[in-house]
Write a protein that holds these residues in place. Structure first.
Motif, mmCIF file in Angstrom:
data_model
loop_
_atom_site.group_PDB
_atom_site.id
_atom_site.type_symbol
_atom_site.label_atom_id
_atom_site.label_comp_id
_atom_site.label_asym_id
_atom_site.label_seq_id
_atom_site.Cartn_x
_atom_site.Cartn_y
_atom_site.Cartn_z
ATOM 1 N N GLU A 226 -2.058 10.348 -10.458
ATOM 2 C CA GLU A 226 -3.125 10.124 -9.492
ATOM 3 C C GLU A 226 -3.646 8.696 -9.638
ATOM 4 O OE1 GLU A 226 -4.181 12.285 -7.212
ATOM 5 O OE2 GLU A 226 -2.786 13.864 -7.900
ATOM 6 N N ALA B 291 1.598 4.075 -3.268
ATOM 7 C CA ALA B 291 1.427 5.525 -3.143
ATOM 8 C C ALA B 291 2.722 6.257 -3.489
ATOM 9 C CB ALA B 291 0.982 5.867 -1.722
ATOM 10 N N ASP B 292 3.861 5.717 -3.018
ATOM 11 C CA ASP B 292 5.159 6.345 -3.310
ATOM 12 C C ASP B 292 5.433 6.383 -4.810
ATOM 13 O OD1 ASP B 292 5.620 6.740 -0.629
ATOM 14 O OD2 ASP B 292 7.053 5.081 -0.414
ATOM 15 N N GLU C 70 0.831 -1.202 0.000
ATOM 16 C CA GLU C 70 0.000 0.000 0.000
ATOM 17 C C GLU C 70 0.870 1.259 0.000
ATOM 18 O OE1 GLU C 70 -3.880 1.646 2.510
ATOM 19 O OE2 GLU C 70 -2.387 0.400 3.520
ATOM 20 N N PRO D 244 -7.084 4.210 -4.663
ATOM 21 C CA PRO D 244 -6.898 2.923 -3.988
ATOM 22 C C PRO D 244 -8.233 2.292 -3.602
ATOM 23 C CG PRO D 244 -6.430 4.722 -2.490
ATOM 24 C CD PRO D 244 -6.664 5.351 -3.827
ATOM 25 N N ARG E 275 3.148 8.809 -6.663
ATOM 26 C CA ARG E 275 3.507 10.185 -6.313
ATOM 27 C C ARG E 275 4.791 10.595 -7.033
ATOM 28 N NH1 ARG E 275 4.341 9.456 -1.296
ATOM 29 N NH2 ARG E 275 2.157 9.635 -0.687
#
Length: 338
Positions: A169, A160-161, A156, A172, A164
């Motif tokens: 975008e 996101a890392d 998770e 989740p 980013r």
């Protein structure tokens, strides 16, 4: 796989409890007569139970190796299924003796949970799978996509890392149960599903039409997977460490479950030490000198376990890659039994 921030809550209490019980796990396991291992709830090739409740997988084989090492009988173990959110608490509390569940070794886990990793039994990376019908060739084409992911995991966080860092975008779709996550992905609730690439490959092989799904080329992370034990219990740490190293050393020296009885006659001093023909290699572990022989005879070497569960002899047929022996360009390097 995976790291939960919530698991750090109260971790210091578990740490001190573990430290105060230094050395007790080995004696407790001997006393009860079996080893209790935390395993995945059901991941083909790593840990999976059949209709009879019989477990198989490379993580289960490591558990069996510890049982063979301790008791001379690889059947003297109990597998306890653990979700990503249960596993660390189960080990911290003593519900299980060792966690043999595709778990990523990280600095945070080694320094805040009162746990530690004795070794790595599978080098992996995180990937992402999509339906071929999307026509997507790269994860960089997934801007705005809905992605199924398990909560409380390094997966998770890595997801996101990565998005980013690539200025993309995504949405989740957080689902705790991996089977439910896959069903959601197949049903179209999410555009993609992410987990370790080994998990994606094994899961893909179980789908009715595997060719309708593709694992994209990007690696989102490094995922060195291995067993975990409680800190402050060095004798038990050593048992688990050397169960794994023995399987790796046996493969390097060509000792298999089929030829081990012939190999005890080998003049090679390294093989003699591994199989307990010479030396007192079991003494420091508090075991007899046949501990390594029992692992190899009943479970096999690392290469046998890999081939049987996820390699050439399995439905997944995964290549060894990073998990090949060091002499074959991989990272698997057994420590010397001497």
């Amino acid at each position: 796989m995976k790291l939960i921030k919530a698991a750090a809550l109260g971790a210091s209490l578990f740490f001190f409890a573990a430290a105060s019980n230094a050395g007790e796990t080995l004696d407790a396991v001997k006393k009860k007569g079996f080893v209790q291992c935390g395993v995945h709830t059901g991941l083909p090739g790593f840990s999976l139970a059949n209709s009879k409740g019989e477990w198989t997988g490379i993580d289960v084989d490591l558990c069996r190796a510890v049982a063979a090492m301790m008791f001379g009988d690889a059947k003297k173990y109990k597998a306890v299924a653990q979700t990503t959110q249960q596993r660390f608490t189960a080990l911290q509390s003593g519900e299980i003796d060792v966690l043999t569940r595709n778990t990523t070794a990280t600095m945070t886990r080694d320094t805040t949970l009162g746990l530690m990793t004795p070794g790595i039994n599978y080098y992996d990376s995180q990937g992402i799978m999509v339906k071929t019908s999307l026509g997507v060739k790269s994860a960089k084409e997934l801007g705005g996509a809905a992605i199924c992911v398990q909560p409380g995991t390094t997966t998770e966080l890595n997801l996101a890392d990565w998005f980013r860092s690539n200025k993309l975008e995504f949405k989740p779709v957080v689902i705790n149960n991996p089977d439910e996550a896959m069903r959601s992905y197949e049903a179209g609730r999410c555009d993609a599903y992410t987990t370790d690439k080994s998990g994606l490959a094994t899961t893909r092989s179980t789908l009715s039409k595997p060719d309708d799904h593709v694992i994209l080329p990007e690696d989102f992370s490094k995922e060195p997977l291995g067993p975990m034990v409680r800190q402050g219990d060095d004798p038990w740490f050593m048992v688990v460490r050397w169960a794994l190293n023995t399987m790796l050393e046996a493969e390097e020296y060509g000792i298999t479950s089929k030829n081990v009885d012939e190999m005890v006659k080998s003049p090679n001093p390294n093989i003699q030490r591994i199989l307990g023909v010479t030396g007192e290699m079991g003494k420091g572990l508090g075991l007899d000198n046949k501990w390594a022989y029992n692992i190899i005879k009943q479970v096999g070497n690392y290469g046998e376990s890999f081939a049987r569960n996820i390699g050439t002899d399995s439905p997944m047929k995964l290549e060894r890659g990073l998990n090949a022996q060091w002499r074959d360009g991989g990272l698997m390097y057994g420590w010397p039994v001497r």
